[in-house]
Design an enzyme around this catalytic site. Structure first.
Site, PDB file in Angstrom:
ATOM      1  N   ARG A  75      -4.365  -8.746  -5.193  1.00  0.00           N
ATOM      2  CA  ARG A  75      -5.671  -9.234  -5.078  1.00  0.00           C
ATOM      3  C   ARG A  75      -6.705  -8.300  -5.304  1.00  0.00           C
ATOM      4  O   ARG A  75      -7.576  -8.660  -6.272  1.00  0.00           O
ATOM      5  CB  ARG A  75      -5.941  -9.627  -3.387  1.00  0.00           C
ATOM      6  CG  ARG A  75      -5.426 -10.859  -2.988  1.00  0.00           C
ATOM      7  CD  ARG A  75      -4.847 -10.680  -1.539  1.00  0.00           C
ATOM      8  NE  ARG A  75      -3.660  -9.614  -1.587  1.00  0.00           N
ATOM      9  CZ  ARG A  75      -2.276 -10.285  -1.584  1.00  0.00           C
ATOM     10  NH1 ARG A  75      -2.153 -11.557  -1.650  1.00  0.00           N
ATOM     11  NH2 ARG A  75      -1.473  -9.335  -1.433  1.00  0.00           N
ATOM     12  N   THR A  76      -6.759  -6.995  -5.011  1.00  0.00           N
ATOM     13  CA  THR A  76      -7.928  -5.984  -5.306  1.00  0.00           C
ATOM     14  C   THR A  76      -7.984  -5.933  -6.684  1.00  0.00           C
ATOM     15  O   THR A  76      -8.906  -5.952  -7.363  1.00  0.00           O
ATOM     16  CB  THR A  76      -7.734  -4.847  -4.579  1.00  0.00           C
ATOM     17  OG1 THR A  76      -7.311  -4.889  -3.087  1.00  0.00           O
ATOM     18  CG2 THR A  76      -8.842  -4.048  -4.334  1.00  0.00           C
ATOM     19  N   LYS A 103       3.740  12.410 -16.667  1.00  0.00           N
ATOM     20  CA  LYS A 103       4.313  13.854 -17.391  1.00  0.00           C
ATOM     21  C   LYS A 103       3.515  15.235 -16.829  1.00  0.00           C
ATOM     22  O   LYS A 103       3.698  16.301 -17.380  1.00  0.00           O
ATOM     23  CB  LYS A 103       3.818  13.912 -18.938  1.00  0.00           C
ATOM     24  CG  LYS A 103       4.262  12.515 -19.662  1.00  0.00           C
ATOM     25  CD  LYS A 103       3.777  12.808 -21.102  1.00  0.00           C
ATOM     26  CE  LYS A 103       3.961  11.335 -21.772  1.00  0.00           C
ATOM     27  NZ  LYS A 103       3.203  11.337 -22.947  1.00  0.00           N
ATOM     28  N   ARG A 125      -7.446   3.315  -6.356  1.00  0.00           N
ATOM     29  CA  ARG A 125      -6.813   2.873  -5.352  1.00  0.00           C
ATOM     30  C   ARG A 125      -5.652   4.004  -5.493  1.00  0.00           C
ATOM     31  O   ARG A 125      -5.022   4.276  -6.261  1.00  0.00           O
ATOM     32  CB  ARG A 125      -5.974   1.464  -5.445  1.00  0.00           C
ATOM     33  CG  ARG A 125      -4.916   1.511  -4.197  1.00  0.00           C
ATOM     34  CD  ARG A 125      -4.321   0.125  -3.943  1.00  0.00           C
ATOM     35  NE  ARG A 125      -5.226  -0.685  -3.305  1.00  0.00           N
ATOM     36  CZ  ARG A 125      -4.947  -1.843  -2.915  1.00  0.00           C
ATOM     37  NH1 ARG A 125      -3.600  -2.324  -2.750  1.00  0.00           N
ATOM     38  NH2 ARG A 125      -5.803  -2.390  -2.141  1.00  0.00           N
ATOM     39  N   HIS A 155     -10.908   0.920   3.108  1.00  0.00           N
ATOM     40  CA  HIS A 155     -10.803  -0.159   2.095  1.00  0.00           C
ATOM     41  C   HIS A 155     -12.221  -0.995   2.065  1.00  0.00           C
ATOM     42  O   HIS A 155     -12.246  -2.172   2.611  1.00  0.00           O
ATOM     43  CB  HIS A 155      -9.629  -1.081   2.327  1.00  0.00           C
ATOM     44  CG  HIS A 155      -9.017  -1.871   1.231  1.00  0.00           C
ATOM     45  ND1 HIS A 155      -9.880  -2.203   0.015  1.00  0.00           N
ATOM     46  CD2 HIS A 155      -7.958  -2.539   0.906  1.00  0.00           C
ATOM     47  CE1 HIS A 155      -9.531  -2.956  -0.619  1.00  0.00           C
ATOM     48  NE2 HIS A 155      -8.095  -3.128  -0.343  1.00  0.00           N
TER      49      HIS A 155
HETATM   50  N1   CP Z   1      -5.887  -6.863   0.530  1.00  0.00           N
HETATM   51  C1   CP Z   1      -5.385  -5.997  -0.395  1.00  0.00           C
HETATM   52  O1   CP Z   1      -5.889  -4.920  -0.515  1.00  0.00           O
HETATM   53  O2   CP Z   1      -4.318  -6.478  -1.185  1.00  0.00           O
HETATM   54  P1   CP Z   1      -3.565  -6.138  -2.369  1.00  0.00           P
HETATM   55  O3   CP Z   1      -2.941  -5.047  -1.993  1.00  0.00           O
HETATM   56  O4   CP Z   1      -2.934  -7.021  -3.308  1.00  0.00           O
HETATM   57  O5   CP Z   1      -4.871  -5.326  -3.415  1.00  0.00           O
END
Ligand code: CP
Length: 331
Positions: A75-76, A103, A125, A155
């Site tokens: 999603r993110t 590497k 992320r 998040h």
């Molecule tokens: N909610 C969320 O962060 O989902 P993803 O890990 O799919 O990005």
């Protein structure tokens, strides 16, 4: 692994420019209610874009955005990419498994090389808490960093899209009881949600979990702690379910998934403790039969897919504000 919440608060100056506008978006902690409300309001204006025949605005034309996902995401990552494209930015998705980090190149060396390609923004992320802050400390003054989830820490765009979804269904946050259920200990989402809901003066924020899945001193974040669904869900307006984050667990924290679902899973019987018009949320990925029954996840009170749609508008808002394209951030 420590059983505490981490890392410590970030000075607001780390995320804001000299005029108090958003420069980086790393954590909700320390941001004002005014700024969070501005993000929600800007997102509200962008949500219209998705309904137009041409789903694009030229606000970030000429800007270059790198998506750096060192951890899996559905999603993110995709909503950040789509949001950047809808703002007319050039967006690059780094495939970390085939990049030179495999590497032995360091994170900061990778960043410096991407910065040399005239990048304007990194969306990051990472499995390590604090990774996005580390990057933000080292980027050039014109570059913005958005945290797309770091370890157990934060998040922030997920929390904002969750609050956006709640506000659309139940506009007066001050009148609401919100329960967050499940693996709070390992959840960056829960931590950011708690900060966002409390900053916006939500009536009551509850967490419901076994002791083994709660951080020490969690009540210091401004939540009411419950260990039973019957008590914790009583009269709540919003139920937010979380998955068991096994990738961050060390040791046996649960007897079994079956037992966890029996005690903390959301099925029709458990949902009956909440108000009759309570909405059901989940940031995803959802594990059916582990923390939520399919009949509830797909049921009439579920707004789980709305959360995904709203993620686009929130990410458009945050990206455009950080890059100064909607009256906020740098010029
Ligand atoms: N909610 C969320 O962060 O989902 P993803 O890990 O799919 O990005």
């Amino acid at each position: 692994m420590s059983n505490t919440l981490q890392p410590g608060p970030l000075p607001a100056s780390m995320q804001l420019d000299d005029n108090g506008k958003l420069r980086h978006f790393l954590t909700i902690e320390g941001l004002s209610a005014t700024l969070l409300t501005e993000i929600l309001d800007v997102a509200e204006s962008f949500s219209v874009v998705a309904t137009q025949p041409v789903k694009k605005v030229p606000l970030l034309r000429g800007k270059t955005i790198f998506n750096l996902f060192f951890e899996p995401s559905t999603r993110t990552r995709t909503t950040f990419e789509l949001a950047a494209k809808r703002l007319s930015a050039d967006v690059m998705n780094m495939n970390i498994s085939t990049s030179a980090t495999s590497k032995g190149e360091s994170l900061l060396d990778t960043l410096r090389n991407l910065e040399a390609m005239y990048s304007d923004m990194f969306v990051v992320r990472h499995a390590d808490s604090g990774a996005a802050q580390l990057i933000a400390r080292h980027v050039a003054p014109h570059v913005s960093v958005i945290n797309a989830g770091d370890g157990r820490h934060a998040h922030p765009t997920q929390a904002m899209l969750d609050v956006f979804t709640i506000r659309r269904h139940k506009p007066d946050l001050t009148a609401l009881r919100v329960a967050i259920v499940g693996d709070i200990l390992h959840s960056r989402v829960a931590r950011s949600q708690i900060h966002a809901l409390n900053t916006l003066n939500t009536g009551e924020v509850r967490v419901i979990a076994p002791k083994t899945l709660l951080p020490e001193n969690v009540e210091q974040l401004g939540v009411q702690v419950y260990h039973s669904m019957a008590q914790g869900l009583k009269d709540v307006d919003v139920v937010i379910m979380l998955r068991l984050q096994r990738e961050r667990m060390t040791g046996a924290l649960l007897p079994s998934e079956h037992e966890f679902f029996r005690l903390y899973g959301l099925d029709e019987a458990a949902l009956a403790y909440a108000k009759p018009d309570a909405i059901v949320m989940h940031p995803g990925p959802a594990n059916r039969g582990v923390e939520i029954a399919s009949s509830v996840a797909d049921g009439p009170r579920s707004v789980i897919l709305e959360q995904v749609s709203n993620g686009l508008a929130i990410r458009m808002a945050v990206m455009s504000m950080c890059l100064g394209a909607t009256g906020g951030g740098k010029g």
